[in-house]
Design a protein around this motif. Structure first.
Motif, PDB file in Angstrom:
ATOM      1  N   TYR A 181      50.876  11.536  -1.839  1.00  0.00           N
ATOM      2  CA  TYR A 181      50.074  11.785  -3.042  1.00  0.00           C
ATOM      3  C   TYR A 181      48.649  11.274  -2.856  1.00  0.00           C
TER       4      TYR A 181
ATOM      5  N   SER B  12      49.556  16.356  -2.203  1.00  0.00           N
ATOM      6  CA  SER B  12      49.653  15.519  -3.405  1.00  0.00           C
ATOM      7  C   SER B  12      50.794  15.979  -4.301  1.00  0.00           C
TER       8      SER B  12
ATOM      9  N   LEU C   6      53.987  13.786  -5.424  1.00  0.00           N
ATOM     10  CA  LEU C   6      54.373  13.509  -6.805  1.00  0.00           C
ATOM     11  C   LEU C   6      55.831  13.878  -7.057  1.00  0.00           C
TER      12      LEU C   6
END
Length: 443
Positions: A46, A225, A229
């Motif tokens: 992330y 990212s 997540l």
């Protein structure tokens, strides 16, 4: 069968059942701990994706270094704090059993619990410290970050956990705090600690123009990212599973009230969905849509054991609609450059989660202390905010005075990978900062 023989068999069966219960407990927390490690794989991806290419490795390496330091510090300090200070700053006798030289803190055939609970709490500690890490990317020194992460993970949050995430914690025993999923001691404390650090750290070069207007600084890899997540969300099933105590015949919350894994499953997933949809509705931004999953989990975390699932969805949806706006307010009004929105997602998400539990779960009983109340939740929320903010601000201020907090301007412009690692993440690619110099401070 003779009575004596029958008695022997009964005793053998009882011993076998007791051992099976102990082993099942060990197995459950063993895998919760392993699952929580995916949170750190998620934070790694992330934050590296949210960084510009010139800072990708430095953003990830600082997490690895802090993780490795945090584990022994939590062994020597953190676990003792949790058990020693549930009544406030007065030391409890139970703390003596968890000093690093006690018989419980090592291989012990008579103790199947301490090590496995310590491991789960160590991963809680590492998660708490990692919440800060995304906010400060692209300008913090690895040494300064490591010191801050150790303080947050092995001292600050666990003191809050002892006060409010412990069956005898004074916030629960005196005010009736109910925070099953640790929205307060983990997310709020880490979020407000981060706010204190960001005030002293300052924004990235090029983030704001002279007239105060904001420049967008985009990460170099949005897909990385998003995957990160999602890994964090997956890891939270281990995190929240670790918040439940298995007794052999039932499941109990951290406050020794009865619950089920089914309750957690209902409300965790409904919270994830509510937060994602809320954030997507107000931003249409995929980055915030996935951050909304975290907002949703945190918003519903305090009442996972008691919420009706559609209520968990609505609480998380409301959080998802509001939190991105609060992050925008921090950026445009107060000029706080939080690269990933950690203060809003975790700090303000925790505030909403605790207050919402006071609104919607008021009157539900805790095993120890008074029932859940709006006033008790708000008072406890204020304690967590102060407990997080003050150490973060003071410690980062001291680091700033000694030049240990922020990288030099030259290093920031060239990229922290060159200054702090020093290895290039993409050696075969031409990146302006690696060659002819950055085209502008925001690149």
């Amino acid at each position: 069968m003779e009575p004596a023989e029958l008695q022997t068999k009964i005793e053998a069966l009882e011993a076998s059942l007791k051992m099976a219960t102990a082993v099942n407990t060990e197995v459950f927390y063993w895998w919760c701990t392993a699952l929580m490690l995916s949170i750190h794989a998620g934070f790694l991806a992330y934050e590296m994706g949210a960084s510009r290419a010139k800072n990708a490795l430095a953003s990830g390496i600082k997490n690895l270094v802090a993780f490795a330091f945090l584990i022994p510090f939590f062994y020597f300090v953190g676990w003792f704090i949790y058990n020693a200070f549930p009544t406030g700053f007065t030391m409890s006798e139970a703390g003596a059993n968890n000093l690093p030289w006690s018989s419980a803190m090592g291989p012990n055939l008579a103790d199947n619990a301490t090590g496995i609970f310590w491991a789960a709490f160590t991963l809680f500690a590492a998660t708490t410290a990692s919440i800060m890490s995304g906010a400060v990317i692209e300008r913090i020194r690895i040494s300064g970050f490591t010191i801050l992460a150790i303080a947050l993970g092995s001292v600050v949050w666990i003191l809050g956990a002892s006060w409010g995430w412990h069956p005898e914690g004074w916030l629960t025993a005196s005010w009736g705090l109910h925070d099953i999923g640790a929205a307060g001691c983990v997310h709020m404390v880490a979020g407000f600690f981060t706010l204190g650090v960001l005030i002293n750290l300052g924004p990235r070069i090029g983030r704001f123009n002279a007239d105060g207007s904001v420049n967008e600084i985009n990460g170099h890899n949005m897909p990385m990212s998003l995957i990160g997540l999602m890994l964090i969300v997956m890891g939270f099933f281990g995190f929240l599973g670790g918040c439940i105590i298995y007794t052999g015949d039932t499941w109990m919350t951290i406050y020794n009230t009865p619950t089920t894994l089914s309750a957690f499953a209902f409300n965790t997933l409904m919270g994830v969905a509510g937060g994602m949809l809320g954030c997507y509705l107000v931003t249409r931004d995929p980055f915030w849509m996935m951050s909304g999953a975290l907002v949703g989990v945190i918003s519903s975390a305090p009442g996972l054991d008691v919420y009706y699932p559609p209520l968990a969805f609505m609480i998380s949806f409301a959080g998802g609609c509001v939190i991105p706006k609060l992050n925008e307010l921090l950026l445009t009004k107060f000029k706080i450059d939080d690269a990933v929105g950690a203060v809003a997602v975790h700090g303000f998400g925790g505030v909403w989660g605790l207050v919402a539990c006071g609104i919607f779960a008021s009157g539900y009983p805790n095993a120890e202390g008074p029932a859940i109340s709006f006033l008790g939740q708000v008072q406890s929320m204020l304690v967590f905010a102060v407990l997080g903010f003050l150490p973060g601000y003071v410690l980062s201020y001291v680091l700033k005075m000694f030049g240990l907090l922020r990288s030099s301007e030259a290093a920031e412009l060239a990229g922290l990978d060159l200054a702090e690692v020093p290895v290039k993440a993409y050696p075969e690619s031409r990146i302006p900062a690696f060659g002819d110099g950055a085209l502008s401070p925001a690149e």
